[in-house]
Scaffold this motif. Structure first.
Motif, PDB file in Angstrom:
ATOM      1  N   ARG A 170      62.217   4.265  16.486  1.00 47.04           N
ATOM      2  CA  ARG A 170      61.865   5.359  15.564  1.00 47.04           C
ATOM      3  C   ARG A 170      60.552   5.024  14.860  1.00 47.04           C
ATOM      4  NH1 ARG A 170      64.232   9.658  13.390  1.00 47.04           N
ATOM      5  NH2 ARG A 170      66.123   9.339  14.622  1.00 47.04           N
ATOM      6  N   LEU A 200      70.721  19.024  13.741  1.00 49.58           N
ATOM      7  CA  LEU A 200      69.736  17.938  13.838  1.00 49.58           C
ATOM      8  C   LEU A 200      68.347  18.462  14.174  1.00 49.58           C
ATOM      9  CD1 LEU A 200      71.958  15.404  15.802  1.00 49.58           C
ATOM     10  CD2 LEU A 200      71.621  15.578  13.341  1.00 49.58           C
ATOM     11  N   ASP A 255      66.626  15.989  11.498  1.00 47.17           N
ATOM     12  CA  ASP A 255      65.828  14.807  11.816  1.00 47.17           C
ATOM     13  C   ASP A 255      64.420  15.312  12.126  1.00 47.17           C
ATOM     14  OD1 ASP A 255      64.490  12.699  13.009  1.00 47.17           O
ATOM     15  OD2 ASP A 255      66.137  12.131  14.327  1.00 47.17           O
ATOM     16  N   ASP A 273      64.296  15.298   4.700  1.00 45.12           N
ATOM     17  CA  ASP A 273      65.073  15.307   5.941  1.00 45.12           C
ATOM     18  C   ASP A 273      66.176  14.256   5.826  1.00 45.12           C
ATOM     19  OD1 ASP A 273      63.994  12.781   6.539  1.00 45.12           O
ATOM     20  OD2 ASP A 273      63.397  13.336   8.561  1.00 45.12           O
ATOM     21  N   ARG A 274      66.980  14.083   6.850  1.00 48.16           N
ATOM     22  CA  ARG A 274      68.152  13.211   6.774  1.00 48.16           C
ATOM     23  C   ARG A 274      67.784  11.747   6.574  1.00 48.16           C
ATOM     24  NH1 ARG A 274      71.778  14.529  10.125  1.00 48.16           N
ATOM     25  NH2 ARG A 274      72.873  12.529  10.222  1.00 48.16           N
TER      26      ARG A 274
END
Length: 684
Positions: free
Chosen positions: A663, A349, A308, A68-69
Motif C-alpha cells: 500500500r 470499499l 478505500d 477514508d477508512r
C-alpha cells in the motif's frame, strides 16, 4: 426593686417605636423615589431603553471533515471571505435597494446569482424602481373602489407586461440579484450575499463599508477535495437551504442564511457535519457597545468513510482505461459501473461509474444471467427443482417463440446449469412455479401471482427493493409489470425487471454471506473534531453492520449455489469464465442481457439497434469472503465485443488483494498513478 423593673419595661416600647419610625421613613423615601422614576423620569428611561439593544451575532463554524477508512482526509475546509448583509428591524426596501446599487459597482455578480432570479422578483423590482409607472397601472377611480393595499398590489402585478419587464437593464439585473439575496434574511441576522470573494473585492468593499449600512465581510469556509474528483459525487454538495425545506430547517434552529448539505453524504449526515456556531452577544446604548459576551463555536463532527481511497483511484483508472479502449463497441453513450463491498459488513470499499459515479446507484438495467444464483435458490425453495436434478437443455417453444440457451447443453444438473449459464434450466423453474407443464401445454396458473412471488424472492437479495444504503434518493430499479407466460421465462434469466449496480452487488454479497443481506453503507464512524491536526477525535457513533434480512432458503441450498458459482471460473471445467486466471479462489456469475437501444439520427429520427448489457458478479476468497464485486457495462453493440465487464472486475479484484500486501496511499491532486501496459498485465 419594683420601680427598676418598671423602668426597664418602659425602655423596650420606646426603642420599638423608634425602629418603626426609621423603617417608615425608609419606605417613604423608597416609594417617593419610585414615584419620581416612574412618573417624572419614566418617559426618559423608556427612551433610553429603546436606545439600548441586545444584538446576538452567530458566526458560522466550519463543517466536519471526511476521512477514508485509513484516515486520509478526503474532504477538507478552506478559508474564504463572504459578503453579508444584516438588515435592521425597520430597514425599508428603498434602503436595501440603495445599498444593492452601491454594492453592484464594487463586486462581480455571478451568473448563478442572476439565474436564481424568478419572474416575481423582476415584477417587484420594477414596481420599486418605477413607482410612477406602477401607479399608472390603476386609475384613481379603481383605487377609491378597491381601498385595500393588498388587492391594489395584486391588480398592479397582473397588469405589468413582459414589455414593461424588458425595461430592466443588465446592470439592474445585477442589482436585483444582490437585493434578492438581501431579502432572504431576517432582521438582525446576517445573510450571505456572495461567497468566495476575491482579495480585491474584499479590499474595495472594506474601504466603502462606512457607506454600506448592514454590509460586512465574514470569515467563511468552503469545501475542498484533496483527491480532486475522486468519489466527489458521493461526497455531495452544500448550498443555501432549498425553498421547499426552509420550514424544516428553521424548526431545527437553522437560520435562513445557513449553508446546508444538499445532496448525498453532505445531506444524509447534515446533523453530524453541521458546526456549532460561535455566539457574540453585544449590548449597545446610544450607538456604543457597553457590554459583550462571546461563546466559542466548534467545527462539526467528522465522518470516517468505509471507502478505500487508494483502491477507489485504481478502480477509476481501470474503468476509464477499459471504456476508452473499447469506445467503438458502445451503441450510444459510453458507460460502465462497478461496486465493491465487504459482503459480511456491507461496507462500500469502492464505487465508480465512467463519467457518472452516481449511475451505480440510480441507473437500472436488465442484468441477464448474473442473477441466476437467486433464480436457482428460488427454485430449490419452491420445490421446482432440487439439488442434482437433471433437465435436458434444448430449445423450447412458448407462445410461438423459440427460447433457448446460448447453445444446446443437453442433460445438465443444477451445478452445471450455473457453471454453463443454462437459460432452459431457469425456464423450467419459472414454468413449474406457474403450474405449466412443458410438453402438455397445460396450464398457466395465476401468472400475475407468479410474478409477485418471484419478485418477493428476488427482493430478499436486494433485487428490486430498497438497498437501505446511507444516502438519500437511491433507485430501486424498474418493474417490467405483468406479462405473458413467455415474459415470465425472461424474468427468470434477468431480462424483464431492471436493477441497479448497487442492487446487483448486494445480491451477490447476500449469497457470499451465507444468505444474510447486509445494509450497504459509506460511513463507518462519526467522530468529534480533534484539536490536533491530522488526528481523529473520539468516536461519537459507530455504524455497526446491520442485517436487513436472512433469505428464506436453507444453508444446504445456499452452499449448493455457492459451489455452482465457483465452477464458473474453474479452469478444469466448462464454465463461462473458465479462462479468468485468478490466483485466489473466486465464485462468479457472468451475464449478458439482450437489449434494443433507441438511437437518434442526425435528422432527428430514431431507430433501434440490437445490443447487450454486460454484467458480472463475483466474490472472494471463496471460503471466507471479504470482497464482493458487481460490474455493469450497458448498451454494447455487436457480437464478440470488447470484454469490458471481465477486464474491469478481474483487474479491480486483483488490485484489492495486491493492496493488502503493498500500500502506497492515494495520490493527491496533480499526481498520476503509473498505468501498466498490456504486456506487463499479461506477464502478471
Amino acid at each position: 426593686m419594683g420601680n427598676n423593673k418598671k423602668k426597664k419595661r418602659n425602655h423596650v416600647p420606646a426603642r420599638l417605636n423608634f425602629l418603626f419610625l426609621v423603617v417608615f421613613l425608609l419606605f417613604s423615601a423608597l416609594i417617593l423615589r419610585l414615584g419620581v422614576v416612574q412618573i417624572v423620569q419614566g418617559e426618559e428611561y423608556v427612551k433610553e431603553l429603546e436606545r439600548t439593544t441586545n444584538v446576538t451575532a452567530r458566526i458560522d463554524a466550519p463543517r466536519g471533515l471526511m476521512y477514508d477508512r485509513f484516515g486520509n482526509i478526503v474532504v477538507d475546509n478552506e478559508l474564504e471571505l463572504s459578503i453579508t448583509y444584516t438588515p435592521q428591524k425597520k430597514t425599508t426596501h428603498a434602503e436595501k435597494l440603495e445599498v444593492a446599487q452601491k454594492l453592484e459597482k464594487l463586486i462581480e455578480v455571478d451568473e448563478e446569482m442572476i439565474d436564481n432570479i424568478i419572474p416575481r422578483d423582476r415584477i417587484d423590482y420594477w414596481i420599486i424602481t418605477r413607482p410612477d409607472e406602477a401607479k399608472e397601472k390603476l386609475t384613481d377611480e379603481e383605487r377609491r373602489k378597491i381601498n385595500d393595499p393588498t388587492e391594489e398590489y395584486r391588480l398592479t402585478v397582473e397588469r405589468i407586461t413582459d414589455e414593461d419587464l424588458s425595461e430592466i437593464t443588465k446592470q439592474e439585473e445585477r442589482v436585483l440579484a444582490i437585493k434578492r439575496e438581501m431579502d432572504r434574511g431576517y432582521a438582525l441576522a446576517p445573510q450571505r450575499i456572495k461567497q468566495g470573494i476575491t482579495e480585491e473585492e474584499a479590499h474595495i468593499v472594506g474601504e466603502h463599508l462606512f457607506e454600506l449600512p448592514g454590509v460586512d465581510i465574514l470569515r467563511d469556509s468552503t469545501r475542498t477535495y484533496v483527491y480532486d474528483d475522486t468519489f466527489r459525487s458521493f461526497f455531495g454538495r452544500t448550498g443555501s437551504i432549498p425553498r421547499e425545506k426552509l420550514d424544516y430547517y428553521l424548526s431545527r434552529g437553522y437560520e435562513r442564511s445557513d449553508q446546508v448539505g444538499t445532496s448525498f453524504l453532505e445531506l444524509q449526515y447534515e446533523e453530524a457535519l453541521r458546526g456549532q456556531k460561535a455566539l457574540v452577544e453585544s449590548v449597545t446604548s446610544r450607538g456604543a457597545v457597553v457590554g459583550e459576551r462571546e461563546q466559542l463555536g466548534q467545527r462539526g463532527n467528522d465522518l470516517v468513510l468505509t471507502v478505500d481511497m487508494e483502491l477507489q483511484q485504481i478502480v477509476e483508472g481501470i474503468v476509464k482505461k477499459e471504456v476508452e479502449t473499447g469506445a467503438a463497441s458502445f451503441i450510444d453513450e459510453k458507460a460502465a459501473y462497478i461496486v465493491m463491498m465487504n459482503p459480511k459488513t456491507g461496507e462500500i470499499l469502492a464505487m465508480n461509474g465512467y463519467e457518472d459515479d452516481t449511475g451505480a446507484l440510480n441507473k437500472a438495467y436488465a442484468m441477464g444471467s448474473s442473477i441466476k444464483g437467486a433464480t436457482m435458490l428460488m427454485g430449490f425453495h419452491e420445490g421446482s427443482v432440487h439439488p442434482n436434478k437433471y433437465i435436458y437443455d434444448r430449445p423450447i417453444q412458448i407462445g410461438g417463440q423459440t427460447k433457448k440457451s446460448i447453445s444446446n447443453l443437453g442433460s445438465i444438473n443444477d451445478l452445471q446449469a450455473l457453471e454453463k449459464s443454462s437459460n432452459v434450466y431457469m425456464f423450467f423453474i419459472a414454468m413449474e412455479m406457474a403450474g405449466f407443464r412443458y410438453g402438455t401445454n397445460c396450464c398457466w396458473n395465476d401468472i400475475p401471482g407468479t410474478y409477485d412471488k418471484m419478485r418477493y424472492y428476488y427482493s430478499q437479495f436486494g433485487l428490486g427493493s430498497e438497498t437501505a444504503i446511507d444516502l438519500p434518493s437511491v433507485s430501486t430499479g424498474l418493474s417490467g409489470g405483468i406479462g405473458q407466460g413467455g415474459n415470465l421465462l425472461d424474468f427468470s434469466i434477468g431480462q424483464f425487471d431492471t436493477y441497479t449496480t448497487l442492487q446487483l452487488a448486494q445480491y451477490i454479497s447476500t449469497i457470499a454471506n451465507d444468505g444474510y443481506r447486509m445494509q450497504p453503507h459509506l460511513v463507518k464512524e462519526i467522530r468529534q473534531p480533534s484539536p490536533i491536526k491530522d488526528e481523529l477525535g473520539p468516536v461519537v457513533y459507530q455504524n455497526d453492520p446491520k442485517i436487513l434480512n436472512r433469505i428464506d432458503m436453507s444453508d444446504a441450498h445456499i452452499k449448493r449455489v455457492q459451489d455452482g458459482l465457483k465452477r464458473v471460473v474453474n479452469p478444469n471445467l466448462s464454465g463461462t469464465w473458465r479462462n479468468a486466471g485468478f490466483s485466489y479462489d473466486v465464485a462468479a456469475k457472468t451475464g449478458t442481457a439482450e437489449v434494443r437501444v433507441a438511437v437518434t439520427r442526425s435528422d432527428g429520427t430514431r431507430y433501434l439497434v440490437d445490443g447487450t448489457n454486460q454484467t458480472l458478479v463475483a466474490y472472494a476468497p471463496f471460503d471466507d469472503p471479504e470482497i464482493a464485486v458487481a460490474v455493469v457495462v450497458p448498451h454494447v453493440r455487436g457480437k464478440n465485443p470488447h470484454p469490458f465487464s471481465r477486464n474491469i472486475l478481474k483487474q479491480s479484484m486483483d488490485a484489492y488483494f495486491e493492496l493488502k500486501d503493498n500500500r502506497n496511499g492515494p495520490l493527491s491532486n496533480g499526481e498520476e498513478r503509473p498505468v501498466q501496459n498490456d504486456e506487463e498485465e499479461e506477464n502478471n
